[in-house]
Design an enzyme around this catalytic site. Sequence first.
Site, short mmCIF file in Angstrom:
data_model
loop_
_atom_site.label_atom_id
_atom_site.label_comp_id
_atom_site.label_asym_id
_atom_site.label_seq_id
_atom_site.Cartn_x
_atom_site.Cartn_y
_atom_site.Cartn_z
N THR A 181 0.87 -1.19 0.00
CA THR A 181 0.00 0.00 0.00
C THR A 181 0.90 1.23 0.00
OG1 THR A 181 -0.24 -0.22 2.41
CG2 THR A 181 -2.01 -1.10 1.05
N THR A 218 -0.54 -2.53 10.75
CA THR A 218 -0.97 -2.77 9.39
C THR A 218 0.16 -3.47 8.72
OG1 THR A 218 -2.52 -1.03 9.08
CG2 THR A 218 -1.57 -1.86 7.16
N ASN A 424 0.21 10.51 5.74
CA ASN A 424 -1.05 10.10 6.37
C ASN A 424 -2.11 11.18 6.32
OD1 ASN A 424 -0.78 7.29 7.71
ND2 ASN A 424 1.18 8.28 8.06
#
Length: 429
Positions: A181, A218, A424
């Site tokens: 990702t 994650t 982010n």
Amino acid sequence: MLTTLNKALDTIHRLAAETVWSEGVTPMKIGDSGEFGFWPKGFSVGATAGNIRYSGRDDMMLIVSDSPASAAALFTTNLCCAAPVVLSRNHLQQSAASMRAIVCNSGNANAATGKQGMADAQAMADAVAEQLSIKPEEVLVASTGVIGQLLPMERVHAGIVALPATLQSNSVLGAVSAIMTTDTFPKFYAVDVALSSGTVRLCGIAKGSGMICPNMATMLGFLATDAAIAPELLQTLLSEANRKSFNAITVDGDTSTNDMVAMLASGAGAEVVAGSKDEALFSAALQSLMILLAKLIVIDGEGATKLVEITVKGAVSNEEAELAARTIANSSLVKTAIHGEDANWGRIIAAAGRSGARFNEDELELWFNEMPILKKGLIADFSEDEAAIILAQPSYSITLSLGNGSGSATLWSCDLSKEYVEINGSYRS
């Protein structure tokens, strides 16, 4: 892709060279092209572009075992766990830890998606089972990406239909790239382990860059071996190795909804029996491999420029040592000092002081690498210039002795930079 591959190979080669491999382990020689025999006997792997979130790149991955494989897995501790986590945990129980496939998509976490999310995760398992002529409960499902959005199931299904045609046993790059990702490079490695009755292959791929915190974050990790190992022993070995690797890293203190580490053993090679020397050899190799993969995740922490090994020793217990190490590793003030290459030892002992670990501050001792920074009695008599040389390095260690027992723990962390906020702050845009 070439730049990304070169970064991966350079980083992997450096960490592998720094690793003290255990007896009987032969690290893999990885060529500049990244094309090499990676997967153990009995496995084939494929990747395809499902266009779930990303365009122009693979975002779906499939690992297939030729025959029922012993399986072990660990999942997120987050109470808001994603649908694929719930489903995979159930499948592991329903199949008595005998699996045939792992399917994974990136770009969409299928988390916080309610009943429809569960139905979609089941549909992924059903589609894989149909394509491979196996049972749905023999499929582990994993997802990673944005939380709170439903999967585009037409595209997901089309991707699953396309995956079997891509299966091969040589290259790792398609599969490991498909699960990325915000990662900036693919993370993978493999070793051969010489056992009493033959040599087995042990390999792993991982993804993770943000939302990385002890108790897994994650991050996804998929491991495979052609060793013959009973499911119960495999679960024990994976759990112990995970405690010392993926559960010992932090980037930002956030624990994800989708964490999964899964391992399959095809049984096509030598047997590993509980209580044998082979078990000890295999266990040591697995731990070293998983620590290397975990370090790759920290190095690739969003905006990270430093890999720092944080060890706390002299604690009342290992558990209290881990409390102190985690608090130091997750401290924003410590992490920004690391980024600024500032020998601000006060932030380190302040973090330890609020961790819950018991100690007398007059007994504290602190080192950067082998350099004493703080001596007993809170005496900080060191050269700022010499400390600056250490802190300018891309990788170094911080060791804190609490002087209160024999407990110890080691974690790996990174710095906190402006780039982390930028990444982010715009993740969904």
